[in-house]
Enzyme design. Structure first.
Site, PDB file in Angstrom:
ATOM      1  N   ASP A 109      33.454  45.616  28.353  1.00 52.03           N
ATOM      2  CA  ASP A 109      32.595  44.798  29.212  1.00 52.03           C
ATOM      3  C   ASP A 109      31.213  44.632  28.577  1.00 52.03           C
ATOM      4  O   ASP A 109      30.603  45.608  28.134  1.00 52.03           O
ATOM      5  CB  ASP A 109      32.424  45.449  30.581  1.00 52.03           C
ATOM      6  CG  ASP A 109      33.735  45.584  31.337  1.00 52.03           C
ATOM      7  OD1 ASP A 109      34.661  44.803  31.044  1.00 52.03           O
ATOM      8  OD2 ASP A 109      33.821  46.470  32.209  1.00 52.03           O
TER       9      ASP A 109
ATOM     10  N   ASP B 111      37.238  42.288  27.030  1.00 46.74           N
ATOM     11  CA  ASP B 111      37.547  42.334  28.461  1.00 46.74           C
ATOM     12  C   ASP B 111      36.576  41.429  29.207  1.00 46.74           C
ATOM     13  O   ASP B 111      36.380  40.285  28.831  1.00 46.74           O
ATOM     14  CB  ASP B 111      37.505  43.776  28.970  1.00 46.74           C
ATOM     15  CG  ASP B 111      38.197  43.944  30.317  1.00 46.74           C
ATOM     16  OD1 ASP B 111      38.869  42.996  30.768  1.00 46.74           O
ATOM     17  OD2 ASP B 111      38.073  45.016  30.921  1.00 46.74           O
TER      18      ASP B 111
ATOM     19  N   ASP C 135      31.410  42.917  34.894  1.00 47.48           N
ATOM     20  CA  ASP C 135      32.373  43.588  35.770  1.00 47.48           C
ATOM     21  C   ASP C 135      31.683  44.602  36.677  1.00 47.48           C
ATOM     22  O   ASP C 135      30.899  45.439  36.207  1.00 47.48           O
ATOM     23  CB  ASP C 135      33.436  44.294  34.944  1.00 47.48           C
ATOM     24  CG  ASP C 135      34.512  43.348  34.451  1.00 47.48           C
ATOM     25  OD1 ASP C 135      34.334  42.122  34.590  1.00 47.48           O
ATOM     26  OD2 ASP C 135      35.529  43.828  33.903  1.00 47.48           O
TER      27      ASP C 135
ATOM     28  N   ARG D 198      38.389  34.228  36.027  1.00 48.28           N
ATOM     29  CA  ARG D 198      37.453  35.192  36.611  1.00 48.28           C
ATOM     30  C   ARG D 198      36.003  34.706  36.514  1.00 48.28           C
ATOM     31  O   ARG D 198      35.180  35.288  35.799  1.00 48.28           O
ATOM     32  CB  ARG D 198      37.600  36.575  35.964  1.00 48.28           C
ATOM     33  CG  ARG D 198      38.987  37.153  36.074  1.00 48.28           C
ATOM     34  CD  ARG D 198      39.053  38.585  35.553  1.00 48.28           C
ATOM     35  NE  ARG D 198      40.398  39.127  35.694  1.00 48.28           N
ATOM     36  CZ  ARG D 198      40.742  40.387  35.383  1.00 48.28           C
ATOM     37  NH1 ARG D 198      39.817  41.227  34.941  1.00 48.28           N
ATOM     38  NH2 ARG D 198      41.983  40.803  35.543  1.00 48.28           N
TER      39      ARG D 198
END
Length: 521
Positions: free
Chosen positions: A162, A191, A195, A244
């Protein structure tokens, strides 16, 4: 249309420069002058977000120096502003030990600390293949930095892949004017860019760029991780992202005035009971930009004023439930803070000039509106609006019938010295309850189920108008019966319950509730 950009309020006065191109008012400034005066969104709630304001200011050109600055403080909560310049990477980021820090090599670790600002200055600050990890911390500001190519597999790895990641009990974080980017998706070792998981609340991501990644970011790591929420995303630019933007599991998110371009698989993915207010965003050359995807546990959304430019929508089937091609609201979401919307048609131009690191911390002043207003009812009119947090309007006259609060019980979240919960049900406006802070809740309760369809909140003399925003809750289930602004008579669907709560979420002064009356009709 007129587009005007303003700079964040700063302690030092900068030189004002007028830029003729684009009809923009720009303000020249050094990033070293960054301050927290412009914090917005949910980061303004829960006591606000100030970062290291009021503390010492130090300069760091390595990751090790950032860790040393954290560890050299008097305590883990001593305010500090760390001005970062140059490239931070694995080669110059080592673990540093101390009583006021808990750091690790290979990642910028903000763990079990509070009151910290990290801001890029000078020619810029880049975290190269090195993520920023916030855990069990509060009151953090990250501003004017670039974080790129953080991997979870391959070499080197950092922060679980992240760019910026938050987990554990994290409260009040403002991430502003940053650039977060990768060079591929999960198969290439990357990733998420942003997050948040496992109990993260009161966060704002503003004026930032997220690009070239398989995953933009998420709130909640699984369908069972629903403890995070109260997140604001505004004036961000999402570009060349697979999915996302963000993914939401539980909680409340406010998503406004963002520019989305080339979203390839799915965009805002509201799942697992999440509630998203999605307004005045611009979606272009993208697919399935809003809906519930890859799960049978749906979320909801409230939509208004968005523009869908060359957006394609999949057919609804099984775990694939896009909101389009004509998205409509499936919930209402109350927003407890004031904000001003730019018209969606000028969002791409505004965001192109303001978002990301090294753009001078410029912001929109909210005067950007379409020259010809869209005739649809979901599009704001030709003047900036500051939406209230309420989908309901208090009734204009007092309800009739018996005040059911007389003889009932009462409790609350807290009470100021000299006040009592019972004062709100004694039939006298000369006594009152007041919370120990500026917000709090007061409840009326009965020994058996009682039907209530309206309440009357009477403020004490000298405190009329102090209640600004509120929610009415069915305390038996947690369901929101109504929300709005200003005290007075509040109506809602007739509900049978044993306990009803009036929750004050925002105030203009110390609230003083003289009477909390309840009625069956």
């Amino acid at each position: 249309m007129r587009r005007t950009l303003a700079r964040r309020p700063l302690a030092a006065v900068a030189t004002v420069a007028m830029a003729a191109a684009f009809g923009v008012t720009a303000v020249s400034m050094s990033a070293a002058q960054a301050a927290t005066g412009g914090v917005s969104g949910f980061a303004t709630q829960n006591g606000g977000t100030t970062g290291g304001a009021g503390g010492a200011t130090v300069t760091a050109t390595t990751g090790t120096a950032i860790h040393a600055a954290l560890c050299n403080r008097a305590s883990a909560s001593t305010p500090i502003t760390i001005q970062v310049q140059g490239t931070i990477n694995h080669g110059n980021t080592a673990k540093v030990s101390g009583n006021s820090c808990s750091t690790a090599a290979g990642v910028i670790e903000l763990k079990q600390i509070s009151n910290v600002t990290i801001v890029g200055v000078g020619s810029g600050a880049t975290f190269d293949q090195l993520g920023i990890h916030i855990r069990d911390s509060s009151n953090i500001v990250i501003q004017n930095v670039t974080v790129k190519n953080v991997k979870k597999s391959g070499s080197p790895t950092s922060n679980g892949g992240d760019a910026i990641g938050m987990e554990g009990t994290v409260r009040n974080v403002w991430v502003d004017h940053v650039t977060l980017e990768a060079s591929g998706g999960e198969s290439e070792g990357y990733d998420g860019l942003f997050d948040l998981k496992n109990d993260v609340e009161y966060v704002t991501l503003s004026y930032s760029i997220l690009r070239n990644s398989g995953r933009g970011g998420l709130i909640g790591s699984s369908e069972d991780d629903r403890g995070s929420g109260y997140i604001t995303f505004h004036h961000n630019r999402y570009d060349n992202i697979d999915s996302r933007t963000p993914l939401l599991r539980g909680g409340v998110a406010h998503i406004y005035n963002n520019s989305y371009n080339r979203i390839h698989e799915s965009g805002i993915n509201s799942r697992a009971g999440a509630r998203a207010k999605v307004e005045n965003n611009y979606f272009k050359d993208s697919k399935d930009v809003l809906g519930t995807f890859y799960t049978d546990q749906a979320g909801t959304w409230q939509v208004a004023g968005n523009i869908f430019d060359n957006v394609t929508w999949s057919s609804r089937s099984g775990d694939n439930q896009p909101a389009g091609p004509n998205p409509t609201s499936t919930t209402t979401v109350s927003i407890p803070y004031a904000y001003t919307l730019d018209g969606a048609s000028c969002v791409p131009a505004i965001v192109a000039q303001t978002a990301g690191a090294n753009t001078g911390l410029r912001v929109s002043d909210g005067s950007c509106t379409p020259t010809t207003p869209d005739p649809t009812p979901t599009t704001p009119g030709p003047t900036p609006t500051t939406p209230g947090p309420t989908p309901t309007t208090p009734a204009p006259t007092a309800p009739s019938g018996t005040n059911l609060s007389i003889g009932a019980g009462a409790d609350g979240s807290s009470k100021a010295s000299g006040t009592s919960y019972g004062n709100v049900k004694d039939g006298s406006t000369s006594t009152y309850w007041s919370p120990s802070g500026s917000t709090g809740s007061i409840s009326i309760k009965w020994g058996s189920a009682t039907t209530v369809s309206s309440i009357n909140i009477r403020e004490a003399s000298g405190a009329v108008g102090n209640v600004r925003t509120w929610r009415v809750l069915n305390a038996d289930t947690g369901a929101v019966l109504a929300s709005g602004t200003g005290a007075g008579v509040i109506g809602f669907a007739s509900t049978s319950l044993k306990k009803i709560t009036f929750e004050i979420t925002g105030a203009n002064g110390t609230p003083r509730i003289a009477e909390f009356e309840t009625y069956a009709r």
